[in-house]
Design a protein around this motif. Structure first.
Motif, short mmCIF file in Angstrom:
data_model
loop_
_atom_site.label_atom_id
_atom_site.label_comp_id
_atom_site.label_asym_id
_atom_site.label_seq_id
_atom_site.Cartn_x
_atom_site.Cartn_y
_atom_site.Cartn_z
N VAL A 105 0.84 -1.20 0.00
CA VAL A 105 0.00 0.00 0.00
C VAL A 105 0.88 1.25 0.00
O VAL A 105 0.57 2.23 -0.68
CB VAL A 105 -0.99 -0.02 1.19
CG1 VAL A 105 -1.73 1.31 1.31
CG2 VAL A 105 -1.99 -1.16 1.03
N LEU A 135 0.39 4.10 -2.78
CA LEU A 135 0.11 5.50 -2.42
C LEU A 135 1.24 6.42 -2.88
O LEU A 135 0.99 7.51 -3.39
CB LEU A 135 -0.10 5.62 -0.90
CG LEU A 135 -1.36 4.99 -0.34
CD1 LEU A 135 -1.34 5.03 1.19
CD2 LEU A 135 -2.61 5.67 -0.89
N VAL A 149 -0.70 8.43 -5.39
CA VAL A 149 -1.42 9.41 -4.58
C VAL A 149 -0.41 10.35 -3.91
O VAL A 149 -0.32 10.44 -2.69
CB VAL A 149 -2.34 8.73 -3.53
CG1 VAL A 149 -3.28 9.76 -2.91
CG2 VAL A 149 -3.14 7.59 -4.14
N SER A 150 0.37 11.01 -4.74
CA SER A 150 1.33 12.01 -4.26
C SER A 150 1.24 13.22 -5.19
O SER A 150 0.89 13.10 -6.34
CB SER A 150 2.74 11.44 -4.21
OG SER A 150 3.16 11.02 -5.47
N GLU A 178 3.30 13.28 0.14
CA GLU A 178 3.03 11.84 0.12
C GLU A 178 1.97 11.44 1.14
O GLU A 178 2.15 11.66 2.33
CB GLU A 178 4.32 11.07 0.45
CG GLU A 178 5.45 11.35 -0.49
CD GLU A 178 5.72 10.20 -1.43
OE1 GLU A 178 5.11 9.14 -1.28
OE2 GLU A 178 6.54 10.39 -2.32
N THR A 179 0.91 10.82 0.66
CA THR A 179 -0.11 10.27 1.56
C THR A 179 0.36 8.96 2.18
O THR A 179 -0.20 8.51 3.18
CB THR A 179 -1.43 10.02 0.81
OG1 THR A 179 -1.16 9.16 -0.31
CG2 THR A 179 -2.03 11.32 0.32
N SER A 180 1.39 8.37 1.62
CA SER A 180 1.90 7.08 2.12
C SER A 180 2.36 7.17 3.57
O SER A 180 2.29 6.18 4.31
CB SER A 180 3.02 6.56 1.22
OG SER A 180 4.01 7.53 1.03
N PHE A 239 -0.51 6.56 6.01
CA PHE A 239 -0.78 5.13 6.10
C PHE A 239 0.31 4.44 6.91
O PHE A 239 0.02 3.56 7.74
CB PHE A 239 -0.91 4.52 4.71
CG PHE A 239 -1.19 3.05 4.74
CD1 PHE A 239 -2.46 2.59 5.06
CD2 PHE A 239 -0.20 2.13 4.49
CE1 PHE A 239 -2.73 1.23 5.12
CE2 PHE A 239 -0.45 0.78 4.54
CZ PHE A 239 -1.72 0.32 4.85
N LYS A 244 9.14 1.46 -3.92
CA LYS A 244 8.60 2.62 -4.66
C LYS A 244 9.71 3.28 -5.47
O LYS A 244 9.54 3.57 -6.66
CB LYS A 244 7.99 3.64 -3.69
CG LYS A 244 7.43 4.86 -4.40
CD LYS A 244 7.14 5.98 -3.44
CE LYS A 244 8.43 6.57 -2.98
NZ LYS A 244 8.47 7.95 -2.64
N THR A 287 0.47 15.94 6.33
CA THR A 287 -0.36 14.82 5.88
C THR A 287 -0.59 13.81 6.99
O THR A 287 -1.70 13.32 7.15
CB THR A 287 0.22 14.11 4.64
OG1 THR A 287 1.62 14.07 4.72
CG2 THR A 287 -0.20 14.72 3.37
#
Length: 184
Positions: A20, A24, A28-29, A40-42, A45, A69, A159
């Motif tokens: 995940v 992300l 999703v960055s 970074e939304t990672s 998480f 990544k 974030t």
């Protein structure tokens, strides 16, 4: 801790968490305008998983997720930042025993504790360790890497502070509060 092994549940969480993190980080960055530095939304998480599964899982999710990544996006891991991702996961995970999210409570005191821990972990990691390792490992120019670290650190703090807090709050709502069950 000698002889203590990771549970199957934690090992699975590390694998899923790393996957995940990669997804992300890849999809999703948002760019910041500073080269090779994104919002970074990672990390929100990562913070959730570190609080749920502890420091070893947090460190391994950060390490494996960030390395994969980078490998996918750039062809090779940028080890100075991979190390910091592992350290951020580790240090946020160390707060899991104080936060005790499985007890079903994530009130103001725990929210404040979580955010103090994540801000300190990320400040040390992104403002100091990552840029210093960039200079030592890759001979990068100091002004460039300290700017990147500053922007990445602030973005990650925000974030994790917003999305990470919401994820933990939502998760806590799914748990029964300790002592909330009564015999009829």
């Amino acid at each position: 801790m000698q002889g203590e092994k990771l549970s199957i549940k934690t090992i699975v969480a590390i694998g899923i968490g790393a996957a995940v993190f990669v997804i992300l980080g890849r999809f999703v960055s948002l760019p910041t305008g500073v080269p090779n530095t994104t919002i970074e939304t990672s990390y929100a998480f990562l913070a959730l998983m570190a609080v749920l599964f502890g420091p070893v899982a947090g460190a391994l999710i950060g390490l494996i997720g960030h390395a994969l990544k980078d490998l996918i996006m750039y062809g090779s891991p940028w080890w100075s930042w991979v190390i910091v991702s592992a350290l951020v996961g580790l240090f946020i995970g160390l707060s899991s025993n104080k936060i005790k999210i499985d007890e079903g409570e994530f009130g103001v005191k725990k929210i404040v504790l979580f955010n103090i821990v994540q801000v300190v972990a990320q400040a040390v990691g992104w403002f100091l360790i990552a840029p210093t390792l960039d200079i030592l490992i890759y001979a990068e120019p100091a002004n460039k890497v300290y700017l990147q670290g500053l922007v990445a650190g602030i973005a990650n703090m925000i974030t994790v502070g917003v999305i990470g807090t919401l994820l933990l709050f939502g998760y806590a709502k799914t748990r029964s509060k300790s002592g909330s069950l009564e015999k009829e």
